[in-house]
Design a protein around this motif. Structure first.
Motif, PDB file in Angstrom:
ATOM      1  N   ALA A 287       8.451 -30.884 -12.073  1.00 34.98           N
ATOM      2  CA  ALA A 287       8.488 -30.867 -13.533  1.00 34.98           C
ATOM      3  C   ALA A 287       9.910 -31.127 -14.036  1.00 34.98           C
ATOM      4  O   ALA A 287      10.117 -31.914 -14.971  1.00 34.98           O
ATOM      5  N   ALA A 288      10.883 -30.488 -13.386  1.00 35.23           N
ATOM      6  CA  ALA A 288      12.273 -30.664 -13.806  1.00 35.23           C
ATOM      7  C   ALA A 288      12.695 -32.118 -13.642  1.00 35.23           C
ATOM      8  O   ALA A 288      13.362 -32.694 -14.515  1.00 35.23           O
ATOM      9  N   THR A 289      12.310 -32.716 -12.505  1.00 36.78           N
ATOM     10  CA  THR A 289      12.695 -34.102 -12.243  1.00 36.78           C
ATOM     11  C   THR A 289      12.057 -35.038 -13.265  1.00 36.78           C
ATOM     12  O   THR A 289      12.695 -35.959 -13.779  1.00 36.78           O
ATOM     13  N   ILE A 290      10.772 -34.811 -13.558  1.00 40.60           N
ATOM     14  CA  ILE A 290      10.071 -35.654 -14.531  1.00 40.60           C
ATOM     15  C   ILE A 290      10.745 -35.546 -15.908  1.00 40.60           C
ATOM     16  O   ILE A 290      10.906 -36.528 -16.622  1.00 40.60           O
ATOM     17  N   ASP A 291      11.198 -34.323 -16.222  1.00 41.99           N
ATOM     18  CA  ASP A 291      11.902 -34.144 -17.499  1.00 41.99           C
ATOM     19  C   ASP A 291      13.311 -34.728 -17.482  1.00 41.99           C
ATOM     20  O   ASP A 291      14.063 -34.556 -18.438  1.00 41.99           O
ATOM     21  N   GLY A 292      13.698 -35.336 -16.362  1.00 39.12           N
ATOM     22  CA  GLY A 292      14.976 -36.044 -16.322  1.00 39.12           C
ATOM     23  C   GLY A 292      16.136 -35.265 -15.753  1.00 39.12           C
ATOM     24  O   GLY A 292      17.277 -35.717 -15.832  1.00 39.12           O
ATOM     25  N   ALA A 293      15.853 -34.079 -15.161  1.00 37.59           N
ATOM     26  CA  ALA A 293      16.958 -33.311 -14.584  1.00 37.59           C
ATOM     27  C   ALA A 293      17.355 -33.897 -13.238  1.00 37.59           C
ATOM     28  O   ALA A 293      16.493 -34.272 -12.443  1.00 37.59           O
ATOM     29  N   GLY A 294      18.656 -33.972 -12.989  1.00 35.94           N
ATOM     30  CA  GLY A 294      19.131 -34.425 -11.688  1.00 35.94           C
ATOM     31  C   GLY A 294      18.998 -33.315 -10.670  1.00 35.94           C
ATOM     32  O   GLY A 294      18.702 -32.167 -11.019  1.00 35.94           O
ATOM     33  N   SER A 295      19.238 -33.643  -9.371  1.00 39.69           N
ATOM     34  CA  SER A 295      19.054 -32.634  -8.323  1.00 39.69           C
ATOM     35  C   SER A 295      20.053 -31.486  -8.488  1.00 39.69           C
ATOM     36  O   SER A 295      19.717 -30.333  -8.236  1.00 39.69           O
ATOM     37  N   PHE A 296      21.278 -31.794  -8.932  1.00 37.84           N
ATOM     38  CA  PHE A 296      22.281 -30.751  -9.119  1.00 37.84           C
ATOM     39  C   PHE A 296      21.835 -29.780 -10.210  1.00 37.84           C
ATOM     40  O   PHE A 296      21.845 -28.568 -10.027  1.00 37.84           O
ATOM     41  N   TYR A 297      21.400 -30.345 -11.333  1.00 35.26           N
ATOM     42  CA  TYR A 297      20.949 -29.527 -12.449  1.00 35.26           C
ATOM     43  C   TYR A 297      19.725 -28.709 -12.045  1.00 35.26           C
ATOM     44  O   TYR A 297      19.646 -27.505 -12.320  1.00 35.26           O
ATOM     45  N   THR A 298      18.771 -29.347 -11.366  1.00 39.35           N
ATOM     46  CA  THR A 298      17.557 -28.635 -10.948  1.00 39.35           C
ATOM     47  C   THR A 298      17.907 -27.434 -10.088  1.00 39.35           C
ATOM     48  O   THR A 298      17.392 -26.333 -10.297  1.00 39.35           O
ATOM     49  N   PHE A 299      18.824 -27.655  -9.140  1.00 44.28           N
ATOM     50  CA  PHE A 299      19.148 -26.543  -8.251  1.00 44.28           C
ATOM     51  C   PHE A 299      19.914 -25.437  -8.973  1.00 44.28           C
ATOM     52  O   PHE A 299      19.527 -24.271  -8.928  1.00 44.28           O
TER      53      PHE A 299
END
Lengths: 273, 289
Positions: free
Chosen positions: A168-180
């Protein structure tokens, strides 16, 4: 089930008697720390005839407890931050990323919980890197030592978080750094608490590795004040006792307030092992 | 590919670098150094093949040290788990202040080995409270110099180790006991079973994975024992409590780096063999229980 009073009372009495095995040695230290040299030398459980609170003053200054305390805090905080930071990233990666090599990587870390480290080559390496005898060397080494357990515990926890969160985070445009950092890391709180507890206690109490790595007595951690003190004042038991108690007090105070979390943390730390 | 982008490799970089540099590299280079004549007094490090191991296995000292290590590890493992199970079963039964006693029995685990070690050098001193206690209950003929007598020093230190860590086994077993279903126990009670039957057929089988974990932990931990022994006896009297890690530290102190590293390789291999053998054995035990 009905509660039977007889066995209940008997068990309580046995439990009290049993805890004497824990309490008596501690009481010996407490009473001995307040005695005059002659009385303390008897090593008995009698009450001091004269309460020598001044023993603590001597120990506090001679044992350089404040310096030891400061060093212990540096080492413990440093190790916890590195272990939790590096460990949580790795745990997240290992439990999410597919591939055989990821499993091998996990096994390589897992083996670190069993295999004894090789201290003499470690010292040689640290000398080459100019971190031998430094806090940073000790902190990095302790981190390496406790990373395996940290990763095993935290990856177990990450597996409990649904993958859909990352997606969900990735689909909303979050990068891997932000997601983590913003989404996954805050969700890891319970396992961070567990890891913090056991890494902090092991780092705080560490003796063997500090003995190998730190040779400068200005950098010795709190438990070493006892070591130093006994070699200097080996026969002056009242000072040895006062020093032992002073070294115990910080961790006993923390235990008093956080006992449930500490027992859970240290048990989880070993259950997974 | 999205999967790779979502879980990029840099996530493992910090942990892998620290672990590889400070744990894997020293371990692997330790294997290499054990085949050399490395010492702080020499300019160069020369490859000399198996000489260090020949010297290690050729001397009687290694066998004595191995024997001490095995005896110490076996005593600690058996007693720590035995006491741990009993404490856990006991504190799982109804009694007043259960949580208080749990915290109390766990307390020694949070203390530094240095503190515990020095505390017990006074408790087990020839004039210490342990001997006073024996005298008070009419067993004065049992009084000993517990840490100074080469015949019993190793057992005394093992006892201190059990004192400190039995609470940790207890906590593990207590956690395991929470996993036993109340329904099953109540059904067993209704069926008219005795406490020991329930122990044998309900409690122990559920607890057996925890037993494996706990036994493994105490075995591996006590094979690597150092701190308590170093503090209480320093390996003495007359080498009576010298275990592997004490031996290695002594070699480090006297500059026998290659020899000490070779001894560490022996410890590494022994811990590996014991862990695998124990894991196999315990798995079989779990299936049988």
């Amino acid at each position: 089930m009905k509660r039977q009073l007889g066995p209940w009372l008997l068990r309580t009495v046995i439990a009290i008697l049993g805890s004497l095995i824990i309490v008596l040695p501690l009481l010996l230290v407490f009473l001995g720390s307040l005695k005059t040299p002659a009385e303390a030398a008897k090593l008995s459980l009698s009450l001091p005839t004269e309460w020598m609170w001044s023993n603590y003053k001597t120990v506090f200054i001679e044992g350089r407890l404040l310096n030891g305390f400061k060093n212990s805090v540096i080492v413990t905080v440093g190790t916890v931050i590195l272990a939790v930071g590096a460990g949580s990233m790795t745990a997240y990666f290992i439990s999410r990323r597919h591939g055989n090599w990821v499993q091998y990587l996990f096994f390589v870390f897992f083996a670190g919980m069993i295999a004894p480290p090789s201290m003499i080559p470690t010292i040689k390496l640290m000398q080459a890197l100019h971190i031998s005898g430094e806090f940073i060397g000790l902190i990095l080494f302790l981190t390496a030592l406790y990373l395996p357990l940290t990763i095993v515990i935290m990856s177990g926890f990450v597996k409990g978080l649904p993958r859909e969160i990352d997606e969900a985070a990735t689909i909303d445009g979050a990068g891997s750094f932000y997601t983590f950092t913003r989404i996954i890391f805050p969700l890891l709180k319970p396992s961070i608490a567990t890891v913090t507890v056991f890494v902090a206690i092991y780092a705080w109490n560490d003796f063997l590795n500090t003995l190998y790595i730190i040779s400068d007595s200005n950098k010795w951690t709190l438990p070493f004040s006892v070591y130093n003190f006994v070699s200097q004042y080996g026969t002056e038991w009242q000072f040895v006792f006062a020093d032992l108690l002073s070294v115990m007090v910080p961790i006993l105070i923390i235990y008093l307030f956080l006992q449930r979390y500490i027992i859970e943390g240290m048990t989880a730390g070993s259950v997974k092992g | 590919m999205l999967h790779r982008k979502m879980y990029p490799v840099w996530l493992i970089a910090p942990a892998l670098i620290i672990y590889a540099v400070l744990y894997i590299y020293p371990t692997l280079s330790g294997f290499y150094y054990s085949f050399t004549d490395w010492s702080p007094y020499k300019e160069t490090i020369n490859f000399i093949g198996l000489d260090q191991f020949k010297e290690l296995f050729g001397s009687k000292a290694l066998y004595t040290i191995m024997k001490h290590t095995v005896i110490y590890a076996a005593i600690v493992t058996i007693l720590q788990n035995g006491v741990g199970v009993i404490l856990a079963l006991f504190l799982n039964a109804p009694l007043a202040g259960r949580n208080f006693f749990r915290s109390m029995y766990f307390l020694p685990c949070i203390l530094s080995a240095l503190v515990v070690g020095y505390m017990f050098t006074t408790v087990l001193h020839p004039d210490g409270i342990f001997n006073h206690l024996l005298g008070a209950i009419g067993l004065s003929s049992w009084e000993r110099d517990w840490l100074g007598d080469p015949k019993i020093a190793l057992y005394s230190v093992a006892f201190i180790n059990v004192w400190q860590w039995a609470g940790s086994s207890m906590a593990l077993y207590l956690a395991g006991l929470q996993g036993i279903s109340k329904d099953m126990l109540e059904a067993a009670v209704i069926d008219g079973t005795t406490y020991f039957q329930r122990l044998r057929y309900v409690i122990i089988p559920t607890l057996s994975p925890v037993v494996s974990t706990s036994v493994m932990l105490s075995m591996i931990g006590s094979m690597k024992a150092f701190e308590l022994i170093y503090v209480t006896t320093g390996g003495g009297p007359g080498g009576a409590t010298e275990v592997m890690n004490i031996h290695i530290y002594k070699q480090f102190g006297s500059g026998l780096y290659a020899y000490g590293t070779a001894a560490n390789v022996v410890l590494f291999v022994s811990v590996g063999i014991v862990s695998i053998a124990l894991m196999k054995l315990l798995q079989r035990g779990e299936n049988a229980a």
